[in-house]
Scaffold this motif. Sequence first.
Motif, PDB file in Angstrom:
ATOM      1  N   PRO A   3      98.042  14.654  43.953  1.00 39.33           N
ATOM      2  CA  PRO A   3      96.798  13.968  44.289  1.00 39.33           C
ATOM      3  C   PRO A   3      96.436  12.884  43.276  1.00 39.33           C
ATOM      4  O   PRO A   3      96.614  13.065  42.074  1.00 39.33           O
ATOM      5  CB  PRO A   3      95.755  15.082  44.300  1.00 39.33           C
ATOM      6  N   THR A   4      95.931  11.776  43.807  1.00 40.60           N
ATOM      7  CA  THR A   4      95.529  10.653  42.953  1.00 40.60           C
ATOM      8  C   THR A   4      94.019  10.462  42.916  1.00 40.60           C
ATOM      9  O   THR A   4      93.515   9.727  42.078  1.00 40.60           O
ATOM     10  CB  THR A   4      96.157   9.341  43.451  1.00 40.60           C
ATOM     11  N   GLY A   5      93.306  11.073  43.855  1.00 40.13           N
ATOM     12  CA  GLY A   5      91.864  10.877  43.948  1.00 40.13           C
ATOM     13  C   GLY A   5      91.476   9.572  44.621  1.00 40.13           C
ATOM     14  O   GLY A   5      90.296   9.260  44.734  1.00 40.13           O
ATOM     15  N   SER A   6      92.458   8.799  45.093  1.00 40.65           N
ATOM     16  CA  SER A   6      92.196   7.498  45.711  1.00 40.65           C
ATOM     17  C   SER A   6      91.791   7.648  47.170  1.00 40.65           C
ATOM     18  O   SER A   6      92.256   8.538  47.869  1.00 40.65           O
ATOM     19  CB  SER A   6      93.444   6.614  45.639  1.00 40.65           C
ATOM     20  N   ARG A   7      90.953   6.728  47.619  1.00 40.73           N
ATOM     21  CA  ARG A   7      90.554   6.655  49.030  1.00 40.73           C
ATOM     22  C   ARG A   7      91.543   5.786  49.795  1.00 40.73           C
ATOM     23  O   ARG A   7      92.173   4.911  49.206  1.00 40.73           O
ATOM     24  CB  ARG A   7      89.159   6.034  49.167  1.00 40.73           C
ATOM     25  N   PHE A   8      91.657   6.041  51.092  1.00 40.16           N
ATOM     26  CA  PHE A   8      92.459   5.165  51.944  1.00 40.16           C
ATOM     27  C   PHE A   8      91.713   4.915  53.238  1.00 40.16           C
ATOM     28  O   PHE A   8      90.854   5.694  53.657  1.00 40.16           O
ATOM     29  CB  PHE A   8      93.850   5.755  52.228  1.00 40.16           C
ATOM     30  N   ARG A   9      92.050   3.801  53.860  1.00 35.12           N
ATOM     31  CA  ARG A   9      91.565   3.433  55.193  1.00 35.12           C
ATOM     32  C   ARG A   9      92.700   2.660  55.836  1.00 35.12           C
ATOM     33  O   ARG A   9      93.035   1.565  55.392  1.00 35.12           O
ATOM     34  CB  ARG A   9      90.317   2.571  55.089  1.00 35.12           C
ATOM     35  N   VAL A  10      93.316   3.247  56.849  1.00 36.21           N
ATOM     36  CA  VAL A  10      94.486   2.633  57.476  1.00 36.21           C
ATOM     37  C   VAL A  10      94.289   2.601  58.993  1.00 36.21           C
ATOM     38  O   VAL A  10      93.775   3.551  59.583  1.00 36.21           O
ATOM     39  CB  VAL A  10      95.782   3.374  57.072  1.00 36.21           C
ATOM     40  N   ARG A  11      94.687   1.484  59.582  1.00 32.52           N
ATOM     41  CA  ARG A  11      94.565   1.316  61.030  1.00 32.52           C
ATOM     42  C   ARG A  11      95.718   2.025  61.716  1.00 32.52           C
ATOM     43  O   ARG A  11      96.867   1.910  61.289  1.00 32.52           O
ATOM     44  CB  ARG A  11      94.562  -0.167  61.387  1.00 32.52           C
ATOM     45  N   MET A  12      95.407   2.746  62.786  1.00 31.81           N
ATOM     46  CA  MET A  12      96.399   3.535  63.507  1.00 31.81           C
ATOM     47  C   MET A  12      96.242   3.350  65.005  1.00 31.81           C
ATOM     48  O   MET A  12      95.194   2.913  65.479  1.00 31.81           O
ATOM     49  CB  MET A  12      96.241   5.021  63.191  1.00 31.81           C
ATOM     50  N   THR A  13      97.277   3.736  65.720  1.00 33.12           N
ATOM     51  CA  THR A  13      97.234   3.826  67.171  1.00 33.12           C
ATOM     52  C   THR A  13      97.832   5.172  67.560  1.00 33.12           C
ATOM     53  O   THR A  13      98.893   5.550  67.062  1.00 33.12           O
ATOM     54  CB  THR A  13      98.042   2.693  67.830  1.00 33.12           C
ATOM     55  N   ALA A  14      97.138   5.883  68.420  1.00 35.49           N
ATOM     56  CA  ALA A  14      97.637   7.166  68.927  1.00 35.49           C
ATOM     57  C   ALA A  14      97.737   7.090  70.445  1.00 35.49           C
ATOM     58  O   ALA A  14      96.802   6.645  71.114  1.00 35.49           O
ATOM     59  CB  ALA A  14      96.720   8.303  68.510  1.00 35.49           C
ATOM     60  N   TYR A  15      98.889   7.496  70.945  1.00 40.08           N
ATOM     61  CA  TYR A  15      99.106   7.607  72.387  1.00 40.08           C
ATOM     62  C   TYR A  15      98.970   9.082  72.749  1.00 40.08           C
ATOM     63  O   TYR A  15      99.738   9.920  72.262  1.00 40.08           O
ATOM     64  CB  TYR A  15     100.520   7.138  72.757  1.00 40.08           C
ATOM     65  N   PHE A  16      97.991   9.393  73.579  1.00 41.58           N
ATOM     66  CA  PHE A  16      97.821  10.740  74.100  1.00 41.58           C
ATOM     67  C   PHE A  16      98.491  10.742  75.468  1.00 41.58           C
ATOM     68  O   PHE A  16      97.964  10.178  76.429  1.00 41.58           O
ATOM     69  CB  PHE A  16      96.337  11.093  74.204  1.00 41.58           C
ATOM     70  N   VAL A  17      99.669  11.353  75.546  1.00 44.55           N
ATOM     71  CA  VAL A  17     100.520  11.273  76.735  1.00 44.55           C
ATOM     72  C   VAL A  17     100.256  12.478  77.636  1.00 44.55           C
ATOM     73  O   VAL A  17     100.259  13.628  77.177  1.00 44.55           O
ATOM     74  CB  VAL A  17     102.005  11.215  76.327  1.00 44.55           C
ATOM     75  N   PHE A  18     100.059  12.185  78.926  1.00 45.28           N
ATOM     76  CA  PHE A  18      99.774  13.210  79.935  1.00 45.28           C
ATOM     77  C   PHE A  18     100.934  13.314  80.917  1.00 45.28           C
ATOM     78  O   PHE A  18     101.620  12.335  81.198  1.00 45.28           O
ATOM     79  CB  PHE A  18      98.498  12.847  80.706  1.00 45.28           C
ATOM     80  N   ASP A  19     101.134  14.530  81.436  1.00 42.21           N
ATOM     81  CA  ASP A  19     102.183  14.731  82.442  1.00 42.21           C
ATOM     82  C   ASP A  19     101.595  14.614  83.846  1.00 42.21           C
ATOM     83  O   ASP A  19     100.406  14.307  84.020  1.00 42.21           O
ATOM     84  CB  ASP A  19     102.908  16.063  82.225  1.00 42.21           C
ATOM     85  N   GLU A  20     102.421  14.893  84.854  1.00 48.04           N
ATOM     86  CA  GLU A  20     101.993  14.760  86.250  1.00 48.04           C
ATOM     87  C   GLU A  20     100.935  15.792  86.644  1.00 48.04           C
ATOM     88  O   GLU A  20     100.248  15.628  87.652  1.00 48.04           O
ATOM     89  CB  GLU A  20     103.204  14.845  87.195  1.00 48.04           C
ATOM     90  N   LYS A  21     100.752  16.857  85.827  1.00 50.22           N
ATOM     91  CA  LYS A  21      99.704  17.859  86.097  1.00 50.22           C
ATOM     92  C   LYS A  21      98.423  17.548  85.327  1.00 50.22           C
ATOM     93  O   LYS A  21      97.518  18.363  85.288  1.00 50.22           O
ATOM     94  CB  LYS A  21     100.222  19.257  85.725  1.00 50.22           C
ATOM     95  N   GLU A  22      98.388  16.375  84.699  1.00 51.20           N
ATOM     96  CA  GLU A  22      97.247  15.925  83.892  1.00 51.20           C
ATOM     97  C   GLU A  22      97.024  16.806  82.663  1.00 51.20           C
ATOM     98  O   GLU A  22      95.900  17.001  82.220  1.00 51.20           O
ATOM     99  CB  GLU A  22      95.961  15.828  84.726  1.00 51.20           C
ATOM    100  N   GLU A  23      98.121  17.316  82.112  1.00 49.64           N
ATOM    101  CA  GLU A  23      98.038  18.076  80.869  1.00 49.64           C
ATOM    102  C   GLU A  23      98.527  17.199  79.722  1.00 49.64           C
ATOM    103  O   GLU A  23      99.493  16.439  79.868  1.00 49.64           O
ATOM    104  CB  GLU A  23      98.894  19.343  80.966  1.00 49.64           C
ATOM    105  N   LEU A  24      97.847  17.319  78.592  1.00 46.62           N
ATOM    106  CA  LEU A  24      98.238  16.578  77.396  1.00 46.62           C
ATOM    107  C   LEU A  24      99.528  17.181  76.857  1.00 46.62           C
ATOM    108  O   LEU A  24      99.590  18.374  76.556  1.00 46.62           O
ATOM    109  CB  LEU A  24      97.133  16.661  76.335  1.00 46.62           C
ATOM    110  N   VAL A  25     100.583  16.376  76.782  1.00 46.78           N
ATOM    111  CA  VAL A  25     101.879  16.889  76.332  1.00 46.78           C
ATOM    112  C   VAL A  25     102.252  16.413  74.934  1.00 46.78           C
ATOM    113  O   VAL A  25     103.155  16.984  74.314  1.00 46.78           O
ATOM    114  CB  VAL A  25     103.009  16.535  77.324  1.00 46.78           C
TER     115      VAL A  25
END
Length: 180
Positions: A100-122
């Motif tokens: 641990p460094t005790g430093s703060r971070f702020r990073v831009r991200m993208t998350a893909y929440f992928v669903f199947d044909e039954k509308e379940e998160l896979v």
Amino acid sequence: MITDDVRRARQKLVLDHFRDEVRQEWDDVLATFPHPRYELIPTMTVHDGDRAVRDYYDETRAAFPDQDHEIIALRHSDDAVIVEFWLTGTHRGPLGAIPPTGSRFRVRMTAYFVFDEKEELVCERVYYDSLTMLRQVLGGLDMRRPRNWILAVRCLRGLLAMSGGEPHPALVDTTPPTFG
């Protein structure tokens, strides 16, 4: 094309997922999946199944106990909800082999929440610039202070120890789509 009802249901599930991650309500987060799976593209790692995902939560919240997010945008596709967000936190515990460094971070991200044909998160598939995160976590060290020199060396050793692993085959062995 997905319906408005499907869009609303997916969006609610994703926003609940985000909220419960910040609250560290792991049972609630895991309940959004029939089978939990995270794919982290920058590190080419997959956390598949309840135990692996819980271990991932434990490791990341040990490193960043105050981890939070700021949603920038949320979009829908035929098989996914795509969320752009800022991830924030303070490096208070080990991040893999990096102390641990005790430093703060702020990073831009993208998350893909992928669903199947039954509308379940896979799957939640996450993309971000790991160098930006590491630069902030390690760059917060005041190198004018000699005691931080040793910590910087330990961080470098930890980073080297974490590099060079084999990428998860599911993230490498891909099949191009067929366009009609």
